[in-house]
Design a protein around this motif. Sequence first.
Motif, mmCIF file in Angstrom:
data_model
loop_
_atom_site.group_PDB
_atom_site.id
_atom_site.type_symbol
_atom_site.label_atom_id
_atom_site.label_comp_id
_atom_site.label_asym_id
_atom_site.label_seq_id
_atom_site.Cartn_x
_atom_site.Cartn_y
_atom_site.Cartn_z
ATOM 1 N N THR A 250 9.430 5.829 2.945
ATOM 2 C CA THR A 250 10.049 6.974 2.254
ATOM 3 C C THR A 250 10.431 8.059 3.258
ATOM 4 O O THR A 250 11.522 8.646 3.169
ATOM 5 C CB THR A 250 9.089 7.543 1.189
ATOM 6 N N ARG A 251 9.544 8.344 4.226
ATOM 7 C CA ARG A 251 9.859 9.358 5.251
ATOM 8 C C ARG A 251 11.068 8.932 6.079
ATOM 9 O O ARG A 251 11.948 9.745 6.379
ATOM 10 C CB ARG A 251 8.652 9.596 6.155
ATOM 11 N N GLY B 225 0.813 -1.215 0.000
ATOM 12 C CA GLY B 225 0.000 0.000 0.000
ATOM 13 C C GLY B 225 0.842 1.259 0.000
ATOM 14 O O GLY B 225 1.991 1.283 0.453
ATOM 15 N N THR B 226 0.247 2.344 -0.487
ATOM 16 C CA THR B 226 0.968 3.616 -0.590
ATOM 17 C C THR B 226 1.263 4.218 0.779
ATOM 18 O O THR B 226 2.275 4.906 0.942
ATOM 19 C CB THR B 226 0.168 4.632 -1.426
ATOM 20 N N SER B 227 0.412 3.982 1.770
ATOM 21 C CA SER B 227 0.666 4.566 3.093
ATOM 22 C C SER B 227 1.907 3.942 3.732
ATOM 23 O O SER B 227 2.714 4.645 4.366
ATOM 24 C CB SER B 227 -0.544 4.399 4.011
ATOM 25 N N LEU B 228 2.101 2.642 3.549
ATOM 26 C CA LEU B 228 3.287 1.990 4.082
ATOM 27 C C LEU B 228 4.535 2.431 3.310
ATOM 28 O O LEU B 228 5.595 2.663 3.900
ATOM 29 C CB LEU B 228 3.133 0.462 4.022
ATOM 30 N N GLN B 229 4.407 2.592 2.012
ATOM 31 C CA GLN B 229 5.533 3.086 1.202
ATOM 32 C C GLN B 229 5.887 4.519 1.596
ATOM 33 O O GLN B 229 7.073 4.884 1.646
ATOM 34 C CB GLN B 229 5.178 3.018 -0.294
ATOM 35 N N ALA B 230 4.896 5.318 1.893
ATOM 36 C CA ALA B 230 5.149 6.700 2.325
ATOM 37 C C ALA B 230 5.888 6.714 3.661
ATOM 38 O O ALA B 230 6.787 7.551 3.871
ATOM 39 C CB ALA B 230 3.833 7.463 2.429
ATOM 40 N N TRP B 231 5.546 5.790 4.542
ATOM 41 C CA TRP B 231 6.221 5.715 5.841
ATOM 42 C C TRP B 231 7.697 5.351 5.647
ATOM 43 O O TRP B 231 8.592 5.972 6.247
ATOM 44 C CB TRP B 231 5.498 4.670 6.708
#
Length: 142
Positions: A63-64, A55-61
Amino acid sequence: MAAEVTYESVAEESDELSLMCKEDQFACDRIKARADREVGRGDALLAQMAATGFGTSLQAWVTRCREDYQGMGTHLENLKANTIAQDEAVVKAKALLLAGQGVYYDIALDMEQVAEREAYVSDTVDSEDTSAHTEVYETKGA
């Protein structure tokens, strides 16, 4: 009780400070290498996540977190540059101190010896007094 400050104590302290700066530079290098490894691991993890459909939310985490490690690397580079500059300033200050010591050290010792005397042995003028204007002083350690 305050410690006595002498040329020797300042020179020793400057040597210790210089060594501490060198140790700090090595620590910065070690931590930056670790941050760089974590950035690389983050890149690999993001590639795996994209390939497997996370999911994109896990990828965003992730990435941060990766960006935080990149930021740490930048801060560590700046800290190391400042530490190197501090070390160079300490080395320069010590060199100036030693050069100044060479110019004035013998004169200061002579003045201390005169000041420690309780009384003058003689008031007669000797050859050293009459030829003082022709003496040449050489610097030490410069």
